[in-house]
Design a protein around this motif. Sequence first.
Motif, mmCIF file in Angstrom:
data_model
loop_
_atom_site.group_PDB
_atom_site.id
_atom_site.type_symbol
_atom_site.label_atom_id
_atom_site.label_comp_id
_atom_site.label_asym_id
_atom_site.label_seq_id
_atom_site.Cartn_x
_atom_site.Cartn_y
_atom_site.Cartn_z
ATOM 1 N N ILE A 282 17.546 20.351 67.563
ATOM 2 C CA ILE A 282 16.211 19.817 67.259
ATOM 3 C C ILE A 282 15.875 20.018 65.787
ATOM 4 N N VAL A 283 16.118 21.220 65.286
ATOM 5 C CA VAL A 283 15.816 21.507 63.878
ATOM 6 C C VAL A 283 16.698 20.667 62.965
ATOM 7 N N THR A 284 17.954 20.486 63.344
ATOM 8 C CA THR A 284 18.882 19.713 62.508
ATOM 9 C C THR A 284 18.476 18.254 62.440
ATOM 10 N N VAL A 285 18.186 17.676 63.594
ATOM 11 C CA VAL A 285 17.802 16.260 63.617
ATOM 12 C C VAL A 285 16.424 16.069 62.998
ATOM 13 N N TRP B 58 10.624 26.411 55.635
ATOM 14 C CA TRP B 58 10.001 25.203 56.179
ATOM 15 C C TRP B 58 8.480 25.238 55.962
ATOM 16 N N PHE B 59 7.868 26.392 56.111
ATOM 17 C CA PHE B 59 6.420 26.486 55.913
ATOM 18 C C PHE B 59 6.041 26.227 54.458
ATOM 19 N N SER C 88 5.908 22.541 59.512
ATOM 20 C CA SER C 88 5.387 23.721 60.209
ATOM 21 C C SER C 88 6.017 23.859 61.592
ATOM 22 N N LEU C 89 6.233 22.728 62.276
ATOM 23 C CA LEU C 89 6.883 22.764 63.580
ATOM 24 C C LEU C 89 8.340 23.203 63.454
ATOM 25 N N HIS D 31 8.845 16.382 50.123
ATOM 26 C CA HIS D 31 9.277 15.305 51.019
ATOM 27 C C HIS D 31 9.326 15.832 52.444
ATOM 28 N N ASN D 32 8.534 15.236 53.330
ATOM 29 C CA ASN D 32 8.473 15.698 54.707
ATOM 30 C C ASN D 32 9.632 15.123 55.513
ATOM 31 N N PRO D 33 10.314 15.959 56.291
ATOM 32 C CA PRO D 33 11.398 15.468 57.145
ATOM 33 C C PRO D 33 10.862 14.725 58.353
#
Length: 207
Positions: A72-75, A131-132, A147-148, A140-142
Amino acid sequence: MVRLREAHLRSAPARPHRRIPPLAGLFFRSVAGLQTESGTYIVHPNREKAISQATKATVMLLLIAVAVLFLIVTVGGWKSLEGVQIISIAYALICLLMAYYVARWNRGVLPVAAGLAIIFGIVAVIAGPQWFYRDHAGYHNPGLPPSLLGLLTLIIVPVEFLLIVFAMRGFNQKWNIEVEITRDEYESGDWRRRDLTGEGCLEPRPG
């Protein structure tokens, strides 16, 4: 040549027959006994203990949970991982592979799972706050909110810690110990109620 080959095949000892439990029983059932040529059975009494079966199921679930969290974090943060996607995916696949071997009572993968959990647990501790930091203007937001992703990354830390604890607990339970019993003992099931290893009585089973 054909006759010699046939004679060789006839004289070769028969391979032991292993009864494999159904897939649905991988979590809570032990592997059936291995029948030898002499008619006796090789059993693994430590696998019959309820605590061993619970440990095996817990380790499997933790490995699957780690794999899912890493995927999940990778994708979700694919474009921000800067080339470490392959490592994350590889670790997730390794976790799933180790979960498969744990389901087959493979004791050898447990210290490997614990060692990798230490390494990637440390990585998660370092990566989580990063990430925070990205959850501000100008970054640039992934795919998923930073935050999630940071929260999921930090969740990996206690999951990895639990994996270390239960993997080493399973390793100390000595799933690999084998005991030879007679056919009558195996078919009656009395061996499941006896302490064959001298390490403590097995839990009584109904029926």
